[in-house]
Design an enzyme around this catalytic site. Structure first.
Site, PDB file in Angstrom:
ATOM      1  N   SER A 145       1.098  -1.468   0.007  1.00  0.00           N
ATOM      2  CA  SER A 145       0.205  -0.119  -0.133  1.00  0.00           C
ATOM      3  C   SER A 145       0.836   1.261  -0.059  1.00  0.00           C
ATOM      4  CB  SER A 145      -1.806  -0.060   1.237  1.00  0.00           C
ATOM      5  OG  SER A 145      -2.366  -0.560   1.168  1.00  0.00           O
TER       6      SER A 145
ATOM      7  N   LYS B  72      -0.274   3.846  -3.039  1.00  0.00           N
ATOM      8  CA  LYS B  72      -1.278   4.843  -2.894  1.00  0.00           C
ATOM      9  C   LYS B  72      -0.110   6.131  -2.403  1.00  0.00           C
ATOM     10  CE  LYS B  72      -4.453   1.394  -0.426  1.00  0.00           C
ATOM     11  NZ  LYS B  72      -3.879   0.568  -0.072  1.00  0.00           N
TER      12      LYS B  72
ATOM     13  N   SER C  31      -6.528   3.016   4.443  1.00  0.00           N
ATOM     14  CA  SER C  31      -5.141   2.238   3.509  1.00  0.00           C
ATOM     15  C   SER C  31      -6.877   1.268   2.791  1.00  0.00           C
ATOM     16  CB  SER C  31      -4.125   1.724   4.260  1.00  0.00           C
ATOM     17  OG  SER C  31      -3.395   0.953   2.909  1.00  0.00           O
TER      18      SER C  31
END
Length: 329
Positions: free
Chosen positions: A107, A110, A163
């Site tokens: 993640s 992101k 997230s």
């Protein structure tokens, strides 16, 4: 005088005069060029100009190294894939371990998604959510549905604080029209930032063999994102109330909390170091990952990256240890 010699002298004189005349004629000849004309007798020279300016080198304000920078006083935990610490003000690499190895970022992807959103959207823009279904068990979702309406700002909080993978997908579709078009934007922007060992295939970071970056490239991307006040604000947030409208027109509110356990104080922050914020990432392929924006007692900022720790406790312990050993030494 021999008549032949006399004739030869006259011929030679005539030819000399003819040559001189030809050269004189050439003096006014114009030579065509793509951007104008050039006189054949034009002359050129190089002169100093006091108003000349220097062009800044691409990496003049960035930290850069191709080699590991470690020492015996800072232990590298078994199973760790990469780690690095960058002094932003001094533009110095303080620590680097396998920072140029291509790894799955989970993640931490992101951060690039957030950068493109901040560069292309207003925070007040309302996103009409499309199909953001993600067919993978156990992934972090906010459970957005097609037809929901939510602002860009609320989606950014949902993506960076909680997230949520479906929030990342909704933002990608809003910015570029499709996930595929957004991924092209991600890879183009990565190259512009100098992140040449990066290749994305999605906006959220779920595992794919062609989805990779490096600890150093993540520093470059994070360094660009942290220049936005809204980004610093969001990554410093421990909890947030997301407000949005369901597809049936009903207003909805939902509280989310950060995945950064330095901020939630589940794990102790490094002694003498403030954790301003950051982003976590975790998949089976990537292991446990975190990037933090930190500051020492004098408010000097640092970007710190740890990738591929074996478990959560190890991840936070290693980041704490590196910050204390490297920044405060």
């Amino acid at each position: 005088m021999n008549i032949n010699k006399y004739i030869n002298k006259l011929i030679a004189l005539f030819l000399a005069l003819l040559t001189l005349s030809s050269l004189s004629a050439c003096a006014s000849e114009e030579i065509p060029l793509p951007y104008g004309t050039l006189q054949a007798n034009d002359s050129f020279s190089i002169e100093a100009n006091e108003t000349q300016t220097q062009i800044a080198l691409f990496a003049s304000d960035l930290c850069a190294t191709a080699n590991d920078i470690t020492d015996s006083s800072t232990a590298v935990v078994d199973g760790l894939n990469a780690a690095c610490i960058y002094d932003i003000n001094q533009q110095e690499v303080l620590y680097s371990y396998q920072a140029n190895d291509r790894l799955n970022p989970a993640s931490l992807t992101k951060i690039m998604t957030a950068l493109l959103v901040m560069e292309n959207c207003n925070m007040e823009d309302v996103v009409l959510v499309g199909d953001v279904t993600i067919y993978e068990d156990g992934v972090q979702l906010f459970n957005l549905k097609a037809g929901d309406r939510i602002t860009v700002q609320n989606l950014l909080y949902t993506m960076l604080v909680y997230s949520a993978n479906d929030a990342a997908l909704a933002l990608a579709q809003h910015v570029a029209g499709s996930e595929e078009a957004f991924v092209e934007m991600m890879n183009t922007r990565a190259l512009q930032l100098g992140a040449t060992n990066t290749h994305f295939v999605n906006p959220h970071g779920l595992s794919h063999e062609e989805h990779y970056t490096t600890a150093y490239d993540l520093y470059l991307i994070f360094n660009a994102a942290v220049k936005y006040d809204i980004f610093q604000q969001i990554i410093n947030t421990t909890s947030y109330t997301v407000e949005y409208t369901l597809a049936d027109g009903t207003s909805s509110r939902r509280d989310i909390t950060t995945t950064n356990k330095f901020l939630s104080e589940i794990y102790d922050s490094p002694a003498g170091i403030s954790i301003i914020g950051g982003k976590t990432g975790s998949t089976m392929a990537a292991g446990k990952c975190i990037i933090v924006y930190a500051a020492d007692a004098a408010k000097n900022p640092y970007i710190c990256v740890v990738m591929g720790a074996g478990n959560e406790e190890q991840l936070y312990h290693l980041m704490k240890q590196l910050c204390e050993d490297v920044i405060l030494r």
